[in-house]
Design an enzyme around this catalytic site. Structure first.
Site, mmCIF file in Angstrom:
data_model
loop_
_atom_site.group_PDB
_atom_site.id
_atom_site.type_symbol
_atom_site.label_atom_id
_atom_site.label_comp_id
_atom_site.label_asym_id
_atom_site.label_seq_id
_atom_site.Cartn_x
_atom_site.Cartn_y
_atom_site.Cartn_z
ATOM 1 N N CYS A 93 -33.343 75.505 105.467
ATOM 2 C CA CYS A 93 -32.284 74.526 105.712
ATOM 3 C C CYS A 93 -31.177 75.135 106.598
ATOM 4 O O CYS A 93 -30.599 76.168 106.251
ATOM 5 C CB CYS A 93 -31.689 74.045 104.389
ATOM 6 S SG CYS A 93 -30.489 72.726 104.631
ATOM 7 N N THR B 225 -35.408 65.245 103.674
ATOM 8 C CA THR B 225 -34.224 64.673 103.026
ATOM 9 C C THR B 225 -34.020 63.237 103.521
ATOM 10 O O THR B 225 -34.180 62.976 104.710
ATOM 11 C CB THR B 225 -32.994 65.549 103.343
ATOM 12 O OG1 THR B 225 -33.226 66.818 102.735
ATOM 13 C CG2 THR B 225 -31.721 64.949 102.812
ATOM 14 N N ASP C 216 -43.765 70.318 115.566
ATOM 15 C CA ASP C 216 -44.124 69.544 116.770
ATOM 16 C C ASP C 216 -45.488 68.859 116.753
ATOM 17 O O ASP C 216 -46.014 68.554 117.827
ATOM 18 C CB ASP C 216 -44.064 70.433 118.026
ATOM 19 C CG ASP C 216 -42.690 71.016 118.265
ATOM 20 O OD1 ASP C 216 -41.721 70.477 117.701
ATOM 21 O OD2 ASP C 216 -42.593 71.998 119.009
ATOM 22 N N LYS D 214 -40.517 77.897 101.895
ATOM 23 C CA LYS D 214 -40.517 77.364 103.269
ATOM 24 C C LYS D 214 -39.444 78.082 104.074
ATOM 25 O O LYS D 214 -38.284 78.091 103.677
ATOM 26 C CB LYS D 214 -40.252 75.859 103.248
ATOM 27 C CG LYS D 214 -40.293 75.216 104.617
ATOM 28 C CD LYS D 214 -40.430 73.703 104.500
ATOM 29 C CE LYS D 214 -40.447 73.008 105.836
ATOM 30 N NZ LYS D 214 -39.129 72.698 106.348
ATOM 31 N N GLN E 159 -38.949 70.409 95.962
ATOM 32 C CA GLN E 159 -38.293 71.486 96.699
ATOM 33 C C GLN E 159 -36.873 71.709 96.188
ATOM 34 O O GLN E 159 -36.117 70.757 96.010
ATOM 35 C CB GLN E 159 -38.238 71.147 98.193
ATOM 36 C CG GLN E 159 -37.777 72.342 99.011
ATOM 37 C CD GLN E 159 -37.558 72.029 100.475
ATOM 38 O OE1 GLN E 159 -36.814 71.109 100.803
ATOM 39 N NE2 GLN E 159 -38.181 72.785 101.356
HETATM 40 C C1 LIG Z 1 -35.067 63.762 108.614
HETATM 41 C C2 LIG Z 1 -35.473 65.155 108.295
HETATM 42 C C3 LIG Z 1 -35.228 65.666 107.032
HETATM 43 C C4 LIG Z 1 -35.630 66.955 106.693
HETATM 44 N N1 LIG Z 1 -35.433 67.409 105.429
HETATM 45 C C5 LIG Z 1 -35.942 68.614 105.048
HETATM 46 C C6 LIG Z 1 -35.879 69.045 103.697
HETATM 47 O O1 LIG Z 1 -35.347 68.369 102.817
HETATM 48 N N2 LIG Z 1 -36.417 70.255 103.396
HETATM 49 C C7 LIG Z 1 -37.016 71.055 104.339
HETATM 50 O O2 LIG Z 1 -37.512 72.131 104.007
HETATM 51 N N3 LIG Z 1 -37.103 70.654 105.620
HETATM 52 C C8 LIG Z 1 -36.585 69.458 105.984
HETATM 53 N N4 LIG Z 1 -36.717 69.049 107.289
HETATM 54 C C9 LIG Z 1 -37.435 69.920 108.251
HETATM 55 C C10 LIG Z 1 -38.915 69.556 108.296
HETATM 56 O O3 LIG Z 1 -39.531 69.712 107.052
HETATM 57 C C11 LIG Z 1 -39.686 70.392 109.333
HETATM 58 O O4 LIG Z 1 -39.633 71.742 108.967
HETATM 59 C C12 LIG Z 1 -39.146 70.247 110.748
HETATM 60 O O5 LIG Z 1 -38.794 68.905 111.030
HETATM 61 C C13 LIG Z 1 -40.168 70.722 111.794
HETATM 62 O O6 LIG Z 1 -41.355 69.990 111.704
HETATM 63 P P1 LIG Z 1 -41.735 68.822 112.748
HETATM 64 O O7 LIG Z 1 -41.707 69.428 114.129
HETATM 65 O O8 LIG Z 1 -43.098 68.371 112.325
HETATM 66 O O9 LIG Z 1 -40.694 67.764 112.631
HETATM 67 C C14 LIG Z 1 -36.278 67.770 107.654
HETATM 68 C C15 LIG Z 1 -36.525 67.248 108.925
HETATM 69 C C16 LIG Z 1 -36.141 65.964 109.263
HETATM 70 C C17 LIG Z 1 -36.426 65.444 110.642
#
Ligand SMILES: Cc1cc2nc3c(=O)[nH]c(=O)nc-3n(C[C@H](O)[C@H](O)[C@H](O)COP(=O)(O)O)c2cc1C
Length: 375
Positions: A121, A38, A224, A160, A90
């Protein structure tokens, strides 16, 4: 002429009955998936990630009821750039009727390779209405949503999820076989619960267990990943592929590092050029009038709140950087590198001014993802 019972049954199968839908498959085994994000995962940002080697991209979460109400800002989230060759959108929603209606509308109006349901979410606004992560605890509604959407979509439906709602109460392994039965083509599992948010590390052992349970349905692991070593470890867990979120925001060249199996000691000049490209893509996408410039600036600043967490490879005592490590204050190897490492909003604004000119009078900025303003 129909002369046997078998022929009669074949006739029924072919036309007498409604034709069975073709099996929908998503060919994304082993691919690198840029997570839906987002605000930050806007089209200009995704163009940058595509250039660095992201294989699969997804639009920012779109709220089903806003789409059904025809909100143009929500429909804008579904736009695809022509370089996004494996692209999905999504959806978030809490009710089978609206979600199915929305899927039907998308099926008719937009060109995508898959549609994803956000069942991860954590935010109150979504959760309290029964959407996002709450669907993990409303299995009847969840089932009706997946079955309903799947029945109207011509493209694969993906889901997801998180490990569960409460910390220490994993439920994903129980839900995954059901999601497969309901007809989803793929599941992405973020290895944390709702309660956990970003505290502590993602549980990759649990992701591995879920990947085994999900088979033959593909399961992507998420959580991560910030280096090619992290990515290799993740792939060894038996997942079909990996999804990257914050890692891509902190260093979009991570996709190149993973594909080329190396650490890239990228210079501040090269990083600045990436920002320049983003700015140009932003002006192209949102317009180069005052409104477009300020929209581009706002989204650049949102991104800078993540980019400043990158620690240059050449300055690290131990390779690779870990996503949850917060470094002490350090000086970069040149002015620009120091400026880009700053956690201070005023310095991010300064960077935006180098690219987009002076900010309007009485300009203020507060990053949306407050977790990042860790001062
Ligand atoms: C700024 C931001 C926006 C996110 N927006 C969404 C989103 O719109 N839909 C979603 O399923 N996950 C969203 N997430 C979660 C990520 O897709 C992901 O599942 C989560 O950050 C864990 O992955 P990572 O450790 O690689 O950051 C968002 C995460 C961040 C940091």
């Amino acid at each position: 002429f129909i002369t046997s019972k078998e022929q009669f049954h074949a006739y029924l199968r072919a036309g007498g009955e409604e034709e069975e839908k073709e099996e929908k498959e998503l060919e994304i085994q082993g691919k690198l998936y840029l997570a839906p994000l987002t605000t930050c995962g806007n089209l200009p940002f995704r163009r940058i990630c595509k250039r660095f080697g992201a294989d699969v991209t997804c639009g920012e979460m779109a709220v089903c009821t806003n789409l059904l109400q025809g909100q143009s800002s929500e429909w804008a989230l579904l736009k695809r750039h022509h370089t996004e060759d494996i692209f999905g959108v999504q959806l978030e929603g809490a009710f089978p009727d609206t979600m199915t209606r929305c899927a039907e509308l998308l099926n008719r109006t937009i060109d995508v390779d898959f549609v994803d349901i956000n069942v991860g979410c954590p935010i109150d606004l979504v959760y309290k209405k029964g959407g996002g992560c709450a669907l993990m605890t409303r299995s009847n509604k969840f089932e009706q949503i997946v079955r309903g959407m799947n029945s109207v979509l011509d493209v694969p439906l993906t889901v997801k999820i998180r490990t569960g709602v409460q910390e220490k109460v994993n439920v994903a392994h129980k839900i995954i076989p059901r999601i497969r039965e309901w007809g989803a083509s793929m599941v992405t599992l973020h290895g944390r619960s709702r309660e956990q948010r970003y505290t502590r590390s993602a549980d990759w052992d649990y992701i591995a267990e879920c990947a085994r349970i999900a088979s033959p349905m593909p399961l992507f692991g998420n959580g991560d990943i910030l280096s090619y070593e992290d990515a290799n470890r993740a792939m060894q867990m038996g997942v079909s592929g990996i999804m990257i979120a914050r890692g891509a925001l902190i260093k979009p060249w991570l996709f190149t590092e993973i594909k080329e199996q190396r650490h890239w000691d990228i210079s501040s000049r090269e990083r600045f050029d990436i920002l320049k490209d983003f700015t140009n893509y932003g002006l192209e996408h949102w317009g180069s009038d005052t409104q477009g410039v300020e929209k581009t600036r706002k989204l650049l600043l949102e991104w800078l709140s993540f980019l400043c967490r990158y620690i240059p490879v050449g300055l690290l005592e131990h390779l690779p950087q870990k996503i949850n490590e917060r470094p002490p204050y350090y000086l970069g190897r040149d002015y620009l590198e120091t400026l880009m490492a700053s956690q201070n909003v005023d310095d991010w604004i300064k960077i935006s001014e180098l690219l987009l000119g002076p900010v309007p009078p009485s300009f203020t900025f507060l990053p949306k993802h407050k977790a990042n303003s860790y001062r």
